[in-house]
Design a protein around this motif. Structure first.
Motif, PDB file in Angstrom:
ATOM      1  N   VAL A   7       0.937  -1.189   0.118  1.00  0.00           N
ATOM      2  CA  VAL A   7       0.232   0.182   0.098  1.00  0.00           C
ATOM      3  C   VAL A   7       1.041   1.595   0.541  1.00  0.00           C
ATOM      4  O   VAL A   7       1.649   1.242   0.776  1.00  0.00           O
ATOM      5  CB  VAL A   7      -1.135   0.144   1.275  1.00  0.00           C
ATOM      6  N   ILE A  14      -8.589   5.922   4.135  1.00  0.00           N
ATOM      7  CA  ILE A  14      -9.444   6.649   3.339  1.00  0.00           C
ATOM      8  C   ILE A  14     -10.333   8.100   4.106  1.00  0.00           C
ATOM      9  O   ILE A  14     -10.431   8.982   3.329  1.00  0.00           O
ATOM     10  CB  ILE A  14     -10.108   5.726   3.040  1.00  0.00           C
ATOM     11  N   HIS A  37     -13.082   5.005  -5.973  1.00  0.00           N
ATOM     12  CA  HIS A  37     -11.463   4.310  -5.679  1.00  0.00           C
ATOM     13  C   HIS A  37     -11.708   3.638  -6.707  1.00  0.00           C
ATOM     14  O   HIS A  37      -9.654   3.283  -7.021  1.00  0.00           O
ATOM     15  CB  HIS A  37     -11.498   3.996  -4.080  1.00  0.00           C
ATOM     16  N   ALA A  83      -7.660  -0.574  -0.807  1.00  0.00           N
ATOM     17  CA  ALA A  83      -7.613   1.033  -1.358  1.00  0.00           C
ATOM     18  C   ALA A  83      -7.866   1.000  -2.413  1.00  0.00           C
ATOM     19  O   ALA A  83      -8.370   2.321  -2.470  1.00  0.00           O
ATOM     20  CB  ALA A  83      -5.820   0.700  -1.102  1.00  0.00           C
ATOM     21  N   HIS A  84      -8.496  -0.041  -2.893  1.00  0.00           N
ATOM     22  CA  HIS A  84      -9.336   0.121  -3.991  1.00  0.00           C
ATOM     23  C   HIS A  84     -10.513   0.616  -3.859  1.00  0.00           C
ATOM     24  O   HIS A  84     -11.897   0.511  -4.439  1.00  0.00           O
ATOM     25  CB  HIS A  84      -8.636  -1.213  -4.882  1.00  0.00           C
ATOM     26  N   LEU A 134      -4.668   6.675  -1.249  1.00  0.00           N
ATOM     27  CA  LEU A 134      -3.860   5.622  -1.385  1.00  0.00           C
ATOM     28  C   LEU A 134      -3.664   4.642  -2.812  1.00  0.00           C
ATOM     29  O   LEU A 134      -4.946   4.583  -3.813  1.00  0.00           O
ATOM     30  CB  LEU A 134      -4.332   4.663  -0.113  1.00  0.00           C
ATOM     31  N   THR A 135      -2.519   4.142  -3.077  1.00  0.00           N
ATOM     32  CA  THR A 135      -2.521   3.335  -4.362  1.00  0.00           C
ATOM     33  C   THR A 135      -1.589   2.060  -3.896  1.00  0.00           C
ATOM     34  O   THR A 135      -1.351   1.849  -3.027  1.00  0.00           O
ATOM     35  CB  THR A 135      -1.502   3.697  -5.642  1.00  0.00           C
ATOM     36  N   THR A 136      -1.756   1.270  -4.583  1.00  0.00           N
ATOM     37  CA  THR A 136      -1.043   0.076  -3.983  1.00  0.00           C
ATOM     38  C   THR A 136      -0.233  -0.807  -5.160  1.00  0.00           C
ATOM     39  O   THR A 136       0.258   0.161  -6.508  1.00  0.00           O
ATOM     40  CB  THR A 136      -2.196  -1.288  -4.371  1.00  0.00           C
ATOM     41  N   VAL A 180      -6.567   1.054   6.603  1.00  0.00           N
ATOM     42  CA  VAL A 180      -6.469   1.479   5.114  1.00  0.00           C
ATOM     43  C   VAL A 180      -7.604   3.457   5.298  1.00  0.00           C
ATOM     44  O   VAL A 180      -7.895   3.439   4.830  1.00  0.00           O
ATOM     45  CB  VAL A 180      -6.240   0.406   4.174  1.00  0.00           C
ATOM     46  N   GLU A 210       1.086  -5.197   3.247  1.00  0.00           N
ATOM     47  CA  GLU A 210       0.123  -5.211   3.967  1.00  0.00           C
ATOM     48  C   GLU A 210      -0.050  -6.715   4.503  1.00  0.00           C
ATOM     49  O   GLU A 210       0.060  -7.568   4.509  1.00  0.00           O
ATOM     50  CB  GLU A 210      -1.165  -5.493   2.497  1.00  0.00           C
TER      51      GLU A 210
END
Length: 292
Positions: free
Chosen positions: A35, A57, A169, A269-270, A63-65, A53, A44
């Protein structure tokens, strides 16, 4: 069944959302994804939790991954070889959603032992069930080809459907097209999403959260009814009460005992806070003869 470590070991990644203890005693070895926030990176399940997370948010942090670096896989393969493994089957989240399986395959080409990389074309416990069933197959003494086949069989039987509070997201992360995201949020409807052909699609639209939850249950029950031996999992991000309610309804309707875990930090995160997902696989149909 052999009591020693199996000759074939199974590796998966942290998006499998495995429950605590699943990796013990010959279970799948888990390689964590990352993450990211700015120049910071967390593994993670090691450095960051799904709850953290959700909190980040919720506080407005972007956040990206990222997939694991190849050296992470190389280190795991070295350790397994040193532990007596003679082959590895690496079962990972859909290659449509992540390059993780490609990284594992490249690392496997340089490993000291044969590595078979399997693109599950799914994610979460649909992947987790595939990896754990593959590990059971390996523990029974089957060869790497049969173990990889078992992983692919379970993954192919899966259906994963989920709800999110916002499609933003997924759209920003490139996991859902802009037109699909726009369609899913039109007129205030609640979108039901599905993992199909390795990608994420808008499956249905309903009017309210309650109706969406009910539909999620119905879709899972319908899939379970077509299974010889259903495996069921419920995931959430910051919604444990809703997950527990859905799990209770599914247990009553399917006769299976659902696995309930938070969605992994990377998936969270997505998907965003409030996400709720159900995965169903068929754990039956294992046709390999016992090797003894």
């Amino acid at each position: 069944m052999p009591t020693h470590a199996p000759a074939v070991r199974v590796v998966t990644d942290s998006t499998a959302c495995l429950p605590d203890g699943a990796a013990d005693a010959g279970g799948p070895v888990v390689v964590p994804l990352r993450v990211l926030a700015g120049d910071r990176a967390w593994r993670e399940g090691v450095d960051i939790t799904p709850e953290e997370v959700a909190a980040r948010i919720g506080a407005g942090e972007r956040l990206t991954t990222s997939q694991p670096p190849g050296e992470d896989f190389a280190a795991v393969f070295r350790d397994l070889a040193a532990d007596g493994a003679r082959a590895v089957v690496a079962v990972h989240l859909s290659g449509v959603l992540s390059g993780t399986v490609e990284v594992a395959a490249r690392a496997g080409q340089r490993a000291m032992l044969p590595v078979r990389a399997v693109d599950s074309r799914t994610v979460a416990m649909a992947l987790g069930f595939a990896a754990t069933e593959a590990a059971r197959c390996a523990a029974a003494g089957h060869d790497a080809g049969q173990v990889a086949e078992r992983a692919a069989q379970v993954a192919a039987s899966s259906e994963t459907v989920f709800l999110v509070e916002s499609l933003d997201h997924l759209r920003r992360g490139g996991r859902l097209s802009g037109p699909a995201a726009a369609l899913g949020t039109a007129l205030g409807v609640r979108p039901i999403l599905a993992v199909r052909d390795g990608g994420i699609e808008l499956a249905q639209r309903v009017r309210t959260r309650r109706a969406a939850t009910d539909r999620l249950v119905e879709l899972a029950v319908r899939r379970a009814e077509g299974c010889e031996s259903p495996g069921v999992a419920v995931h959430h991000l910051g919604a444990p009460e809703r997950a527990a309610e859905v799990a209770a309804r599914l247990a009553e309707r399917t006769g299976a005992t659902p696995v309930v875990t938070p969605v992994s930090a990377v998936l969270g995160a997505h998907a965003g806070p409030g996400a709720l997902a159900v995965a169903v696989v068929d754990l039956g149909g294992h046709t390999h003869d016992q090797p003894w």
